[in-house]
Design an enzyme around this catalytic site. Structure first.
Site, short mmCIF file in Angstrom:
data_model
loop_
_atom_site.label_atom_id
_atom_site.label_comp_id
_atom_site.label_asym_id
_atom_site.label_seq_id
_atom_site.Cartn_x
_atom_site.Cartn_y
_atom_site.Cartn_z
N HIS A 75 28.02 73.64 -14.41
CA HIS A 75 27.43 74.63 -15.36
C HIS A 75 26.13 75.05 -15.31
O HIS A 75 25.59 75.89 -16.07
CB HIS A 75 27.80 73.88 -16.66
CG HIS A 75 26.99 72.73 -17.21
ND1 HIS A 75 25.97 73.13 -18.14
CD2 HIS A 75 26.91 71.38 -16.92
CE1 HIS A 75 25.19 71.99 -18.50
NE2 HIS A 75 25.79 70.81 -17.73
N ASN A 83 14.20 70.32 -14.48
CA ASN A 83 14.66 71.19 -15.48
C ASN A 83 13.90 71.55 -16.50
O ASN A 83 14.22 72.54 -17.24
CB ASN A 83 15.59 70.32 -16.11
CG ASN A 83 15.37 69.02 -16.86
OD1 ASN A 83 14.90 68.13 -15.96
ND2 ASN A 83 15.19 68.86 -18.05
N GLN A 141 19.85 71.38 -10.87
CA GLN A 141 18.84 72.61 -11.07
C GLN A 141 18.68 73.45 -9.89
O GLN A 141 18.14 74.64 -9.93
CB GLN A 141 17.66 72.57 -11.81
CG GLN A 141 17.61 71.72 -13.22
CD GLN A 141 17.94 72.71 -14.42
OE1 GLN A 141 18.23 74.09 -14.04
NE2 GLN A 141 18.34 72.29 -15.34
N CYS A 160 13.97 67.62 -29.14
CA CYS A 160 14.40 67.56 -30.64
C CYS A 160 15.40 66.32 -30.71
O CYS A 160 16.72 66.72 -31.05
CB CYS A 160 15.05 69.02 -31.29
SG CYS A 160 14.11 70.40 -30.97
N ALA A 191 26.56 66.02 -13.38
CA ALA A 191 25.39 65.55 -13.12
C ALA A 191 25.00 64.03 -13.52
O ALA A 191 24.69 63.30 -12.81
CB ALA A 191 24.08 66.55 -12.78
N THR A 192 25.52 64.15 -14.69
CA THR A 192 24.99 62.80 -15.47
C THR A 192 25.93 61.49 -14.65
O THR A 192 25.47 60.72 -14.45
CB THR A 192 25.21 62.58 -16.74
OG1 THR A 192 24.55 63.78 -17.58
CG2 THR A 192 25.00 61.68 -17.60
C1 LIG Z 1 21.69 69.42 -16.56
C2 LIG Z 1 21.36 68.40 -15.96
C3 LIG Z 1 21.77 67.26 -15.69
C4 LIG Z 1 23.07 66.88 -16.54
O1 LIG Z 1 24.11 67.52 -15.99
P1 LIG Z 1 25.39 67.43 -16.78
O2 LIG Z 1 26.66 67.96 -16.07
O3 LIG Z 1 25.32 68.11 -18.06
O4 LIG Z 1 25.82 65.95 -17.02
C5 LIG Z 1 21.08 66.27 -14.99
N1 LIG Z 1 19.89 66.32 -14.45
C6 LIG Z 1 19.42 67.57 -14.40
C7 LIG Z 1 18.20 67.75 -13.85
C8 LIG Z 1 20.09 68.60 -15.16
O5 LIG Z 1 19.24 69.71 -15.41
#
Ligand SMILES: *Cc1c(COP(=O)(O)O)cnc(C)c1O
Length: 408
Positions: free
Chosen positions: A203, A153, A181, A325, A73-74
């Site tokens: 994931h 999230n 999410q 953190c 997602a990043t």
């Molecule tokens: C986990 C998450 C991401 C990051 O996803 P990755 O696959 O770890 O890069 C981005 N946005 C939200 C809202 C997330 O919960």
């Protein structure tokens, strides 16, 4: 019941054993490059990618050709924001987003600001939801893109995506949503909701890490971040990670088949957790709307306790606190402070992310554990006069783990 209990499903989820089983042959037997057109090794890999792309498309109501595989997602967020802004320079230079977004939106926005893009970070209401009128008022003729997450999230609130997309379109802007999410947990339909771009990641839906996708509505142009062999319609070059793509595809298939029943089961578990905590303890409050919310999320503030002490006390339950953190400094969550929580309240908050592998017994255990722990942390600390001739402490007192020294 197995200890430790995992309730941090917004950080990541366990890969479903059925997903692992689907992936394994693509590490061994079927190792071809999906771009090799002239032999069976390539065809086997390509067929698997085609099937996975279709499964992902079906899960979100898209067509296969609108799905671009990324590393998660990043990357999808970066490609959506930077790709659209670069390709739309002639149209405008303004992005509208919300202040409660994930860092994977806020940080690319900050980078774009350095490059001359203007970004509006909209406030949310006390329940965490973005007001449709607030969005409408923020749009200008220069607004190219509106980006609002589907589900938060931390507090799990579900934004009114369909309404927000409609407002964005009426202002002549595109609508992107970070749905990391939400996808696989609640129903998302890109055509019903009028979504132009959508980010997702495997994931968070019981698939492997390092693989995700960006939905790009047909006909939309964006500039790629990675140039190379022209894979993924030129939007994301690089040899496809076939085993991971197979994992994402199978994870999507399982969610598609099981989502509605699972959402109901998780809603019941989550509500039992919340009611259990309310009955066990005074001074607990939930953060974010309870009605427009992911089925498996609960975010609770425990008045008058320290968040770090809570996490330390919950030694066999994996959850997250309302503090990010980052290095040594614990700063309060930007999401909780956006709802109006003070720093101490944000620090004293816990995020529960239930999931496919949690049971009734897990909930019972966590409620009992928190009841005892919070009561103990709230108990006044006895004060002793330290004198030279003071009697020695009774044996074992200083080491007693149930009497933490809470400091000032
Ligand atoms: C986990 C998450 C991401 C990051 O996803 P990755 O696959 O770890 O890069 C981005 N946005 C939200 C809202 C997330 O919960």
């Amino acid at each position: 019941m197995n200890l430790p209990i995992y309730m941090d499903g917004h950080a990541t989820t366990r890969v479903d054993p059925r997903v692992i089983a689907a992936m394994v042959p693509f590490f061994g037997e079927y190792y071809g490059n999906a771009a090799s057109r002239h032999h069976q090794f390539g065809w086997a890999a390509r067929d698997a990618v085609v099937e996975s792309r279709l499964a992902v498309a079906r899960l979100i109501g898209a067509t296969s050709r609108e799905v671009v595989f990324t590393s998660g997602a990043t990357e999808s967020n970066n490609l959506a924001l930077k790709g659209v802004m670069d390709a739309s320079r002639a149209r405008g230079n303004h992005i509208v987003t919300a202040c409660t977004e994930h860092r994977a939106i806020l940080d690319p926005c900050a980078r774009l600001e350095q490059q001359g893009v203007t970004v509006s970070y909209l406030p949310v209401r006390g329940d965490g939801l973005l007001d449709v009128g607030t969005l409408a008022a923020a749009l200008t003729p220069a607004t190219v893109l509106v980006s609002v997450m589907s589900a938060n999230n931390e507090i799990g609130v579900l934004q009114p995506i369909g309404d927000l997309a409609r407002v964005a379109h009426s202002g002549g802007a595109l609508f992107h949503t970070d749905a990391a999410q939400a996808v696989g947990q609640v129903k998302i339909d890109v055509s019903e909701d009028g979504i132009d771009l959508l980010s997702m990641t495997a994931h968070k839906l019981y698939g492997p890490k390092g693989i995700g996708a960006l939905y790009v509505r047909r006909g939309l142009t964006l500039t790629p971040l990675v140039d190379g062999g022209g894979h993924e319609s030129g939007l994301r070059s690089g040899t496809l990670n076939v085993p991971a793509i197979v994992g994402l595809g199978h994870a999507a298939r399982l969610c598609m088949a099981e989502m509605s029943e699972e959402a109901e089961r998780l809603t019941q578990l989550r509500n039992r957790l919340w009611h259990g905590l309310q009955q066990a303890l005074p001074g607990v409050s939930v953060n974010g709307s309870m009605t427009s919310r992911l089925p498996h999320n609960l975010n609770v503030t425990f008045d008058g306790v320290d968040g770090e002490q809570l996490l330390i006390g919950l030694d066999d339950v994996a959850v997250s606190s309302g503090a990010a953190c980052s290095s040594s400094r614990r700063s309060p969550s930007h999401v909780l402070t956006a709802l109006g929580l003070r720093e101490a309240a944000a620090q004293a908050s816990i995020r529960f992310g239930l999931g496919r592998f949690n049971t009734d017994e897990d909930i019972n255990y966590v409620v009992e554990k928190l009841r005892d722990l919070v009561a103990r942390l709230r108990a006044p600390v006895p004060v002793f006069e330290i004198e030279d001739d003071a009697p020695e402490l009774p044996p074992g007192w200083a080491a007693a783990p149930d009497r933490p020294n809470r400091g000032a």
